[in-house]
Enzyme design. Structure first.
Site, mmCIF file in Angstrom:
data_model
loop_
_atom_site.group_PDB
_atom_site.id
_atom_site.type_symbol
_atom_site.label_atom_id
_atom_site.label_comp_id
_atom_site.label_asym_id
_atom_site.label_seq_id
_atom_site.Cartn_x
_atom_site.Cartn_y
_atom_site.Cartn_z
ATOM 1 C CE LYS A 131 -4.419 1.093 0.256
ATOM 2 N NZ LYS A 131 -5.603 0.283 -0.131
ATOM 3 C CG ASP A 171 -7.460 3.212 -0.739
ATOM 4 O OD1 ASP A 171 -7.955 2.079 -0.677
ATOM 5 O OD2 ASP A 171 -7.520 4.010 0.231
HETATM 6 P P1 NDP Z 1 -13.031 7.730 -2.903
HETATM 7 O O1 NDP Z 1 -11.951 8.719 -2.689
HETATM 8 O O2 NDP Z 1 -13.561 7.521 -4.270
HETATM 9 O O3 NDP Z 1 -14.276 8.061 -1.956
HETATM 10 C C1 NDP Z 1 -14.122 8.140 -0.581
HETATM 11 C C2 NDP Z 1 -15.456 8.516 0.044
HETATM 12 O O4 NDP Z 1 -15.354 8.369 1.455
HETATM 13 C C3 NDP Z 1 -15.825 9.963 -0.211
HETATM 14 O O5 NDP Z 1 -17.216 10.087 -0.214
HETATM 15 C C4 NDP Z 1 -15.208 10.672 0.989
HETATM 16 O O6 NDP Z 1 -15.819 11.912 1.321
HETATM 17 C C5 NDP Z 1 -15.447 9.651 2.090
HETATM 18 N N1 NDP Z 1 -14.404 9.773 3.101
HETATM 19 C C6 NDP Z 1 -13.068 9.627 2.936
HETATM 20 N N2 NDP Z 1 -12.422 9.848 4.072
HETATM 21 C C7 NDP Z 1 -13.360 10.145 4.987
HETATM 22 C C8 NDP Z 1 -13.305 10.477 6.357
HETATM 23 N N3 NDP Z 1 -12.150 10.537 7.021
HETATM 24 N N4 NDP Z 1 -14.478 10.708 6.987
HETATM 25 C C9 NDP Z 1 -15.654 10.645 6.331
HETATM 26 N N5 NDP Z 1 -15.762 10.350 5.030
HETATM 27 C C10 NDP Z 1 -14.622 10.101 4.374
HETATM 28 O O7 NDP Z 1 -12.460 6.369 -2.298
HETATM 29 P P2 NDP Z 1 -12.958 4.871 -2.544
HETATM 30 O O8 NDP Z 1 -14.411 4.834 -2.788
HETATM 31 O O9 NDP Z 1 -12.048 4.264 -3.526
HETATM 32 O O10 NDP Z 1 -12.614 4.200 -1.132
HETATM 33 C C11 NDP Z 1 -13.559 4.089 -0.078
HETATM 34 C C12 NDP Z 1 -13.130 2.985 0.879
HETATM 35 O O11 NDP Z 1 -13.046 1.743 0.173
HETATM 36 C C13 NDP Z 1 -11.747 3.167 1.519
HETATM 37 O O12 NDP Z 1 -11.781 2.620 2.819
HETATM 38 C C14 NDP Z 1 -10.842 2.306 0.647
HETATM 39 O O13 NDP Z 1 -9.679 1.891 1.334
HETATM 40 C C15 NDP Z 1 -11.776 1.143 0.364
HETATM 41 N N6 NDP Z 1 -11.459 0.323 -0.794
HETATM 42 C C16 NDP Z 1 -11.330 0.873 -2.031
HETATM 43 C C17 NDP Z 1 -11.061 0.082 -3.124
HETATM 44 C C18 NDP Z 1 -10.992 0.616 -4.511
HETATM 45 O O14 NDP Z 1 -10.869 -0.178 -5.439
HETATM 46 N N7 NDP Z 1 -11.110 1.928 -4.725
HETATM 47 C C19 NDP Z 1 -10.835 -1.364 -2.965
HETATM 48 C C20 NDP Z 1 -11.074 -1.855 -1.636
HETATM 49 C C21 NDP Z 1 -11.348 -1.019 -0.602
HETATM 50 P P3 NDP Z 1 -15.070 13.281 0.963
HETATM 51 O O15 NDP Z 1 -15.169 13.398 -0.523
HETATM 52 O O16 NDP Z 1 -15.799 14.329 1.703
HETATM 53 O O17 NDP Z 1 -13.652 13.131 1.431
HETATM 54 O O1 2IT Z 2 -7.905 -1.643 -0.648
HETATM 55 C C1 2IT Z 2 -7.847 -2.137 -1.798
HETATM 56 O O2 2IT Z 2 -7.983 -3.347 -1.988
HETATM 57 C C2 2IT Z 2 -7.649 -1.230 -2.937
HETATM 58 N N1 2IT Z 2 -7.607 -0.027 -2.745
HETATM 59 C C3 2IT Z 2 -7.483 -1.787 -4.325
HETATM 60 C C4 2IT Z 2 -6.078 -2.287 -4.550
HETATM 61 C C5 2IT Z 2 -5.745 -2.697 -5.956
HETATM 62 O O3 2IT Z 2 -4.555 -2.987 -6.156
HETATM 63 O O4 2IT Z 2 -6.616 -2.739 -6.817
#
Ligand code: NDP
Ligand code: 2IT
Length: 451
Positions: A131, A171
């Site tokens: 990461k 992420d």
């Molecule tokens: P994005 O940046 O696309 O979206 C994040 C969302 O979460 C936004 O709505 C943001 O609001 C909100 N958010 C972020 N930080 C905070 C905080 N501290 N408090 C409240 N709201 C918060 O990210 P993703 O959708 O990609 O990721 C969301 C989650 O999913 C994370 O935990 C990530 O690790 C996990 N994840 C993502 C993967 C991926 O493929 N993208 C894979 C597996 C897990 P705001 O815009 O106001 O910051």
């Molecule tokens: O938390 C996760 O699994 C991710 N943000 C996606 C990682 C990846 O390599 O696609």
């Protein structure tokens, strides 16, 4: 052995982890959750104990820290921190996302890298865990500033990654736009067009369904859990947090499978739309969040529904909850509210969104609880499929990739059932995911000697 003896072993183990990794509270939390479920298993399998596999997995193979200087639109020099944690490569090249968020620090990235190791193992694909990221805040920055930052970040990172070494992805704060800028700079410096990042655009090596994969996967996992009770998502009221990549595609898939999504949020607050967030309303959100980069509050103004500033959506009545924003976003009180309001299924799209106390509430209430490392593994799984397609220099159809994703989520669910079914038929998905993820890595580490 009695529970007291196991507790003592866990406490002894954690005392060493805390001493060696002072102040990294999220990392301690992630390790403790795994160690609690693995200690009894390891006592029964002394080959892992003697080889100190658990101790070794908790120490990153390599940590890269670097300065990221860049110049903003006003001509002022900005300095951010850059990180890449190369956690474990026992079963494949390091693989995992990059997070750009002002809260990013070493402890948060180590917790994410640690979770990633088990998650990637669960996908059945050959990927190690890593990461990275930065304390850079993309919010309020121009496209030019984001590009300048990404170019500076990659100028250093490109020395450490490669398609057979370490393959980053997105992420929080890193989506298609950022991956594009990062890929462009890697190609420019290294003079090679390779699958060094995943989540790329479709025209330049990206996989179909990768943008959708995490949200779709977490929804498929929820459906699998419901199936164990003869139930489905049809007619279910679903509360989702976040409104980014994972939340958007979870909302799309839940709706497609007959559920009704009533909440979405961002870091400012949440919207409550009891009529459900339809396909058309979701298209508005996607434009609002991905193009305009606006706030979720604007949805409430447009569709005249409730907006709650400064609180999270866990007080609403729902059957299923999908925390899809960030770590520790459901605490004990919120978990109690969910259960009291009839929620009986939690599928975590985010990484470690529930505090340990919240998890205890779910487990005591015996509700269906799919922890992030199982439920959100669809994202990295399709990243793995993107790597395969890049190696083969071909691209699969939507149906092909979606079919593979569904099968992988079913497999992960099956692994959880295999290792997590406890005496009275309750499925402890935390135990199942941790042991299921661990065995493959541990056996690979045993075979590869003391490295
Ligand atoms: P994005 O940046 O696309 O979206 C994040 C969302 O979460 C936004 O709505 C943001 O609001 C909100 N958010 C972020 N930080 C905070 C905080 N501290 N408090 C409240 N709201 C918060 O990210 P993703 O959708 O990609 O990721 C969301 C989650 O999913 C994370 O935990 C990530 O690790 C996990 N994840 C993502 C993967 C991926 O493929 N993208 C894979 C597996 C897990 P705001 O815009 O106001 O910051
Ligand atoms: O938390 C996760 O699994 C991710 N943000 C996606 C990682 C990846 O390599 O696609």
């Amino acid at each position: 052995m009695t529970n007291n003896v196991y507790d003592q072993l866990v406490n002894d183990f954690m005392a060493k982890i805390i001493a060696k990794n002072a102040g990294e509270t999220e990392f301690h939390q992630a390790v403790r959750e795994v160690v609690e479920t693995l200690v009894p298993f390891i006592e029964e399998n002394p080959q892992y104990k003697e080889a100190k596999i658990l101790e070794r997995i908790a120490e990153p193979e390599r940590v890269i820290l670097f300065r990221v200087p860049w110049v903003d639109d006003k001509g002022e020099i900005q300095i951010n921190k850059g990180y890449r944690i190369e956690m474990n490569s026992a079963i494949g090249p390091y693989k995992g996302g990059l997070r750009f968020h002002p809260t990013v620090n070493l402890g948060i990235l180590k917790f994410l890298a640690y979770e990633q190791v088990y998650k990637n193992s669960l996908t059945t694909l050959p990927m190690g865990g890593g990461k990275g990221g930065s304390d850079f805040d993309p919010k309020g920055k121009s496209d030019n500033e984001v590009m300048k930052f990404c170019q500076s970040f990659m100028t250093e990172l490109c020395k450490h990654i490669g398609p057979n070494t370490d393959v980053p992805a997105g992420d929080i704060g890193v989506g298609g736009r950022e991956i594009g800028f990062l890929f462009g700079q890697y190609k420019r410096i290294r003079n090679e067009f390779t699958g060094v990042l995943t989540g790329k655009g479709r025209e330049w090596g990206g996989s179909r369904i990768r943008p959708e994969a995490t949200g779709y996967g977490a929804t498929y996992f929820a459906a699998e859990m419901l199936k164990t009770r003869g139930d489905s998502l049809e007619g279910k009221v679903v509360a989702i947090s976040g409104s980014g990549n994972v939340a958007q595609y979870a909302c799309e898939k839940v709706t497609e499978l007959g559920g009704k999504v009533v909440t979405l949020s961002d870091s400012s607050g949440f919207i409550y739309d009891p009529e459900g967030i339809s396909k058309e309303k979701l298209a508005y959100i996607m434009h609002l969040k991905n193009v305009k980069r606006g706030r979720i509050k604007e949805y409430a103004e447009k569709y005249r529904c409730e907006y709650h500033e400064g609180i999270r959506p866990w007080g609403v009545k729902c059957d299923v909850a999908m925390p899809n924003a960030t770590q520790n976003e459901i605490n004990e009180d919120e978990a109690k509210m969910l259960v009291a309001n009839g929620c009986f299924c939690i599928s975590e799209g985010a990484n470690m969104p529930s505090t340990p106390e919240a998890v205890e509430v779910y487990q005591k209430a015996k509700i269906l609880y799919g922890p992030g490392k199982a439920a959100n593994a669809g994202g990295v799984a399709v990243s793995g499929l993107e790597m395969s397609q890049n190696s083969l220099r071909l691209s699969w159809t939507r149906e092909e990739v979606d079919g593979r994703l569904q099968n992988i989520m079913k497999d992960i669910h099956g692994t959880c059932v295999k290792y997590g079914t406890v005496d009275d038929k309750y499925i402890d998905y935390v135990k199942g995911a941790n042991i299921g993820g661990f065995v493959k890595i541990a056996d690979a580490m045993l075979a590869q000697g003391i490295v």
